[in-house]
Every structure is written in C-alpha cells, then in structure tokens.
Design a protein around this motif. Structure first.
Motif, short mmCIF file in Angstrom:
data_model
loop_
_atom_site.label_atom_id
_atom_site.label_comp_id
_atom_site.label_asym_id
_atom_site.label_seq_id
_atom_site.Cartn_x
_atom_site.Cartn_y
_atom_site.Cartn_z
N ILE A 470 0.85 -1.20 0.00
CA ILE A 470 0.00 0.00 0.00
C ILE A 470 0.88 1.24 0.00
CG2 ILE A 470 -1.71 1.30 1.34
CD1 ILE A 470 -2.86 -1.32 2.28
N SER A 471 0.60 2.16 -0.91
CA SER A 471 1.40 3.38 -1.04
C SER A 471 0.97 4.40 0.01
CB SER A 471 1.23 3.97 -2.43
OG SER A 471 -0.09 4.48 -2.57
N PRO A 472 1.81 5.41 0.29
CA PRO A 472 1.42 6.46 1.24
C PRO A 472 0.10 7.14 0.84
CG PRO A 472 3.76 6.60 0.80
CD PRO A 472 3.22 5.57 -0.14
N MET A 473 -0.09 7.39 -0.45
CA MET A 473 -1.32 8.05 -0.89
C MET A 473 -2.53 7.15 -0.64
SD MET A 473 -2.50 10.82 -1.95
CE MET A 473 -0.99 11.63 -2.45
N ARG A 489 -11.95 -4.94 12.62
CA ARG A 489 -13.22 -4.73 13.31
C ARG A 489 -14.28 -4.13 12.39
NH1 ARG A 489 -9.99 -1.81 17.95
NH2 ARG A 489 -8.88 -3.58 18.83
N ILE A 490 -13.84 -3.59 11.28
CA ILE A 490 -14.80 -2.99 10.33
C ILE A 490 -14.64 -3.67 8.97
CG2 ILE A 490 -14.97 -0.74 11.48
CD1 ILE A 490 -12.93 0.32 9.41
N SER A 491 -14.37 -4.97 9.00
CA SER A 491 -14.11 -5.70 7.75
C SER A 491 -15.28 -5.59 6.78
CB SER A 491 -13.80 -7.17 8.04
OG SER A 491 -14.86 -7.77 8.75
N GLU A 492 -16.51 -5.44 7.32
CA GLU A 492 -17.68 -5.33 6.45
C GLU A 492 -17.59 -4.09 5.57
OE1 GLU A 492 -20.76 -7.23 4.93
OE2 GLU A 492 -19.73 -7.92 6.75
N LYS A 493 -17.03 -3.01 6.14
CA LYS A 493 -16.88 -1.78 5.35
C LYS A 493 -15.91 -2.00 4.18
CE LYS A 493 -16.81 2.31 7.12
NZ LYS A 493 -16.46 3.54 7.89
N PHE A 494 -14.88 -2.81 4.41
CA PHE A 494 -13.93 -3.08 3.33
C PHE A 494 -14.55 -3.99 2.28
CE2 PHE A 494 -11.06 -1.67 6.65
CZ PHE A 494 -10.20 -0.85 5.95
N ILE A 495 -15.35 -4.94 2.74
CA ILE A 495 -16.03 -5.81 1.77
C ILE A 495 -16.98 -4.99 0.91
CG2 ILE A 495 -17.68 -7.72 1.55
CD1 ILE A 495 -16.39 -8.89 4.13
N ASN A 496 -17.68 -4.05 1.55
CA ASN A 496 -18.55 -3.15 0.78
C ASN A 496 -17.73 -2.26 -0.15
OD1 ASN A 496 -20.78 -4.19 2.07
ND2 ASN A 496 -20.81 -2.62 3.67
N GLY A 497 -16.49 -1.95 0.30
CA GLY A 497 -15.62 -1.10 -0.52
C GLY A 497 -15.26 -1.74 -1.84
N ILE A 508 -7.86 -0.41 -2.78
CA ILE A 508 -7.45 -0.40 -1.37
C ILE A 508 -8.18 -1.50 -0.60
CG2 ILE A 508 -7.61 0.93 0.79
CD1 ILE A 508 -7.18 3.46 -0.95
N ALA A 509 -9.45 -1.67 -0.88
CA ALA A 509 -10.23 -2.72 -0.20
C ALA A 509 -9.63 -4.10 -0.47
CB ALA A 509 -11.69 -2.66 -0.65
N ILE A 510 -9.25 -4.35 -1.73
CA ILE A 510 -8.63 -5.65 -2.08
C ILE A 510 -7.33 -5.84 -1.30
CG2 ILE A 510 -7.54 -6.97 -3.93
CD1 ILE A 510 -9.54 -5.64 -5.87
N LYS A 511 -6.50 -4.79 -1.28
CA LYS A 511 -5.20 -4.89 -0.61
C LYS A 511 -5.35 -5.14 0.89
CE LYS A 511 -2.42 -2.10 -3.81
NZ LYS A 511 -1.55 -0.92 -3.97
N VAL A 512 -6.21 -4.36 1.53
CA VAL A 512 -6.36 -4.49 2.98
C VAL A 512 -6.97 -5.84 3.34
CG1 VAL A 512 -7.50 -3.56 5.04
CG2 VAL A 512 -6.48 -2.00 3.37
#
Length: 643
Positions: A470-473, A489-497, A508-512
């Motif tokens: 993941i880059s700084p930006m 703790r907010i993995s659902e938000k990333f899945i929605n992302g 970003i969602a894929i990377k995280v």
C-alpha cells in the motif's frame, strides 16, 4: 659453426655499440634496449656512459637495460657513479642499484667503507629502499658510521625492516647523542612489542625534549597498553605544554585500541586537571582527543568542566563534550537544570546540548525537563527536546505531543511525528492519522513514516494491515474513507468497498482484505470482472496472499485459461513460480504457446525458477522462435536447468 655464431654475435654487438654511440635518438634508444635484452655484459660500460646521453628517453632506456642485465658486475660498475658530481648520473645510479635489489647488497656493503660521506649515505638509503632481510647486516654496520646522519638513517631503517630480535642491537645505542638516540627510539617503535615499550619508557624522563617527544610518539605508534602508565605520568610534568599534544594523541590511540579496560583504576584523579586544560585550550584535534579520554576514565568530577565546553563555538567540541558527559552518566543533573532555567543566560546551543545530555542519561530525573520544553510556540529547543526523548520513555507524553501538531512551525510538527514513530506506541495512531492531511508535504511524509514504524513494531496494530503493498497516498485515502479504526473490526466496510464507485477505494479494499487474509476466491473472481483494468490486476496479484494449497493452484489455472489480459497472466505466473512445492508445471506449460511474447518469456522464467529438468525437451522445441529475446531466455533457462 659455433665460431660462426660467435662472430655473428660479435658483429651484432659492435653494431649495437656503434648505434648507441653514433646513431640518432631513436637508433640509440633501440640499441640500448637490444643490448639489455641480448644480455651483452660487455656493453655495461657503454650503457653506463649512455646514462648521460642528452636524450632523457635514451638515458632511461639505458637504466632499464642495465637493470635487465641484473648482475653483480652491473652493481659494481654502477656503484662507482655514486660519487659523481653529475646529479642526474648519481640519481640514475641510485635508481639502478635499488632496482637490482638483493643483487646489489654485497656491493653496497662495500660502499659503506667509502671515505666519501655521500656515497655511504646513498648506500644506506638504497639498502632501505631494497628493504630485504639481507639489508639488515649492512645497516647494522652503518650504525657505527662516524657521520651521525648516516648512523641515524640506519637506525630508522632497521626499525622498518627489522624484527624483534634486532631490538637488542638498537638498544646498545640508546646512550648515543640526541639525534642518534631519537632515531634508535623511532626504530624500536617501528619494530614494536612489549620489549620495545620497556626499552623506550625510560626515555620519557629524558631531559632532552626531542628525545622525550620521540619516545612519546613511538609509544603511541606501538599502541600497547603497557606504555599507558608511563604516558599518564607525563601529564603531571610541568613542561606538558611543550609535548601535551603528542602525549594526548598517544594515550588516545592506546585507549581506542583497548576500549574495555577499566581506566578509572589506573589513573590518579589529580592527573585529570592537565587533560582538562588540554581539552579547553589546545589545538582542535588534541582537544577532541582529550575530551574523549575523559570519557574512558569516567570520573564524575570532570563533568562541570565538560559542561562549560558545551558553550564552545566549535560544533565538534560541543558534540564531543555531550558524548563524554552521557558516557560518564553523572547522577547530579544540577548543572543542566541551571542552564535550562528561565533565569539562565546560556546560549541556545548550550541549552540544546543540556537537553540532549538529559535524554541520554540512564537516570530519569531529568526527563521531566525535556517534557517542559515540548512547547508548540518553541522551535529549536522544542525540536531538540523531541529528539532527546529516549525510546521507552514513560509515561508517554501523549497530550504534549498531540499539542505540538498545533504548532505553526512545520519543523516542530515534523519532529513530533518522528518522535511518535520512534516511541512506537499504538496510542499515537489516532492523532497521526488525523495529521496525514497536514499542509506541509515533509510533515505528511514523516507522519506516514511514523505510522509505518508503529505498524511494523506492533503485530496487532491497526496500522499493520495498511502497510504491505500500500502506497502512502493509498494509506491516506484509506484512513480518510474508513476512519481510524482497526480494519479487522470494520471488515464489512472493506467488503462493501469492493463495490465502491471509486476504483482507488476498490483497490485499497482488495489490498487491505488480502493483508487481513479475509479475501475469498469469489471476491477475486468478482473483482477480475471489474471494468477498471487496475482493479483486475490487483485482484490477480492478491491471489498471492492466499495460503499455499493445491486449491490455490487450481484457482490460478482457472483464471489463466479465462483471461485474455497479458498483465494478469504475468502476475499469476509470478505467483505460480513461488509455489514450487505444489503441482504447478502443467498450469504453466500452456502459456509457452501464448500469443504474447511477454507472457511466453514469463512462463519460461517461471519454469526455470521451478527447476524441473523434465521441461527441457519442451523448451528446446521453442528455440526456432523468431523473437531473439525469447530465444535468449529459453537458452538461459535450459542452461540453468541442466547445470
């Protein structure tokens, strides 16, 4: 037949001698060269005469020819030139005899009996230049030369080429006159060892200053701890100002060579006074060495004088004083409290030095003073106090550091971020994340670095999933979008992302999710259908975050058969090449026939890394390709696989 050859050689020699004497410059030069290569010893006198040829080029060729002939006869005849009034001829003679090496030693020994003082001096110099064990006997003879300069040169020279057994020879001459005595001491210093130290030590008390300084310098050169007590004794000498620099230099060298000795037990504390005087008033290099010597002794009584040196105009002196005080680690911090008090008239430089010292001491008594200087309105001293805060500082000055982000001085904000990263506490994350929007790019960079430090140091940090790939930006965007929560703790938000309208957020969602090991094959397959190519590439790349299994190989193979994107294929081939312990060869082989040369090359590279020699016949069939780069890659792979 032999007579005919001899006559021919004689005729050739005569012609070369005529050419050397009468030819033009080029002819003379070639004649001298041929005489040397031909081994014509009869030509030695002629070549010596050629040393005074008007042409430097011809003369130097004669030098080379004489050296090439290389016999004792050459040495005998050339040695006669040492007494010449012609400077150039004399210099050439010295050069030739030096290059003849051991061949010339017997002749040079004879020359030591010459009535000509210059000849004897040249002979000693040449013997030193030769530097052979065989030079030693003539040099020992030269110790008795009636000319003091020749004898002294021999004494110096024995030190350079002699060994420990020659110390006894030199020692006999320690009662000579001053000049010779100094040379003998230098010679023994070059040979070195405990016996040399023992022989030289009495000369530290010699009445003659030249002898004393030679002894100090030689003991410093030997650098043996057995010399230290004698050198320390000199610190109490009333004439120390005349040789203090040499003494400090010698002591410093020994202490550097033996850093683990307990020097505090072998010095009278009264001798610290002259060392302090040299630290305050001598030439810069000596001052620096004197300050560091005080560090080795570790006496707290010198701290007051060292504190005064933190006001010195020379930065190097201030730095040395700070290092020494920290190493001594005084328990009394009163001098620093006084310098840092509001009523103090000390300079900014001295106050900054005191802050750094307090941060370096083992006692935590002075660390409260560091906190007092964490002032958003400050600048230089605030930054110094931040730098001085030691790792492991407790309790964490969280509120003080957060307040510094309100400073109008960008350097203060930058140093505050650096300090948070160095202290490495998870508690700093929230305020660091908020500071990612700082108007100053240098502050932004330091904030990001601090987050990386904290995330790297803490296995379960909320920052850690935002580090890999993941880059700084992207990190900044992720925090702005998802907030400063632990992503697990907010993995659902990333899945929605993964469905966000912004392709950067989807990436970003894929990377995280990959870093959290929460990606599924369905998520990957869905992302591979994305309308944005970069999202598809990241989806393929993220298969590398999955656990190694044959199921993963099957999923990658499925994507390879369905995708037409060469970038995706290359990404997947690189993942397959790292799965050598699994059955992946059959997933790679079809790509050797891919339409993309890039993909073919990557497939060959993957097979090379996988190391299965059974694919060599298949690779050889592709060597008739029209693409030179592909052919070269295949050849390299075959060579490595068959090796």
């Amino acid at each position: 037949m032999e007579e005919t050859n001899g006559q021919a050689n004689r005729e050739e020699l005569d012609q070369l001698l005529r050419d050397l004497a009468e030819g033009d410059e080029t002819t003379r030069k070639y004649a001298a060269e041929d005489l040397g290569y031909g081994g014509y010893l009869e030509a030695i006198p002629n070549l010596i005469q050629g040393l005074v040829d008007p042409s430097i080029s011809v003369a130097e060729t004669c030098v080379s020819a004489l050296v090439r002939l290389g016999t004792s006869q050459v040495a005998e005849m050339v040695a006669q030139c040492l007494s010449s009034e012609d400077v150039r001829l004399r210099n050439y003679a010295v050069e030739i005899l030096s290059l003849l090496g051991t061949t010339a030693i017997e002749v040079l020994e004879t020359q030591l009996q010459s009535e000509d003082r210059d000849v004897r001096k040249f002979s000693v110099d040449i013997l030193l230049e030769i530097g052979s064990d065989r030079s030693l006997e003539p040099l020992i003879i030269a110790l008795d030369d009636t000319d003091i300069n020749i004898a002294a040169t021999a004494a110096d020279g024995i030190g350079k080429v002699g060994r420990e057994e020659h110390l006894a020879v030199l020692r006999k001459y320690l009662d000579s006159e001053v000049w010779m005595k100094c040379a003998v001491i230098r010679g023994m210093g070059c040979i070195g060892g405990p016996e040399a130290v023992e022989a030289i030590l009495p000369s530290l008390r010699d009445e003659d200053m030249m002898v004393k300084i030679s002894a100090i310098q030689s003991l410093g050169y030997i650098c043996n701890i057995s010399a230290l007590s004698g050198l320390l004794y000199l610190l109490g000498d009333e004439s120390l100002s005349l040789f203090g620099g040499e003494t400090i230099n010698a002591i410093f060298g020994i202490m550097q060579a033996y850093p683990d000795e307990n020097y505090g037990e072998i010095i009278n504390e009264a001798l610290l006074v002259p060392i302090l005087s040299l630290a305050e008033k001598a030439e810069s290099q000596i001052r620096l060495q004197a300050i560091e010597i005080l560090l080795y002794f570790g006496f707290e009584s010198v701290v007051g004088r060292l504190v005064n040196l933190t006001a010195d105009p020379k930065t190097t002196i201030v730095e040395a004083a700070v290092r020494s005080i920290i190493a001594i680690d005084p328990s009394d911090i009163t001098p620093f409290q006084e310098i840092l008090s509001e009523s103090s008239t000390a300079s900014i430089t001295q106050k900054a030095a005191s802050l750094r010292i307090l941060g370096g001491l083992s006692s935590q008594k002075g660390q409260g003073l560091l906190i007092d200087f964490l002032d958003p309105a400050g600048e230089e001293l605030t930054c110094t106090a931040l730098q001085a805060l030691p790792t492991g500082f407790s309790p964490l000055p969280l509120e003080k550091l957060k307040a510094l982000f309100q400073s109008e001085v960008s350097k203060v904000r930058e140093y505050a971020a650096e300090t948070m990263g160095r202290l490495g506490a998870e508690d700093f994350c929230e305020c660091l994340i908020a500071q990612l929007g700082d108007e100053d790019p240098d502050v932004q960079e330091q904030v990001d670095n601090a987050l990386i430090e904290i995330g790297t140091a803490n296995e379960n940090s909320l920052i850690r999933p935002y580090l890999d790939a993941i880059s700084p930006m992207e990190r900044k965007m992720a925090f702005q979008y998802y907030g400063s929560h632990h992503p697990e703790r907010i993995s659902e938000k990333f899945i929605n992302g993964l469905q966000d309208v912004n392709e950067d957020i989807r990436i970003i969602a894929i990377k995280v999710l990959g870093n959290l090991s929460l990606l599924t094959f369905k998520m990957i397959h869905d992302a591979l259908k994305d309308t944005d190519e970069n999202v598809c590439i990241q989806a393929a790349r993220s298969l590398g975050t999955f656990p190694r299994s044959q199921s993963l190989v099957e999923q990658i193979t499925q994507v390879l058969t369905q995708s037409d994107d060469e970038r995706i294929k290359v990404e997947l081939l690189q993942i397959l090449s790292e799965l050598g312990d699994l059955d992946v060869i059959n997933s790679v082989l079809p790509l050797l026939e891919d339409e993309s040369t890039w993909v073919q090359i990557e497939a060959v590279e993957a097979l090379k890394i996988l190391g299965d020699v059974s694919v060599v016949p298949i690779l050889k069939k592709l060597l008739d390709s029209d693409n030179d780069e592909l052919v070269e890659t295949i050849e390299n792979a075959i060579e490595e696989l068959e090796y």
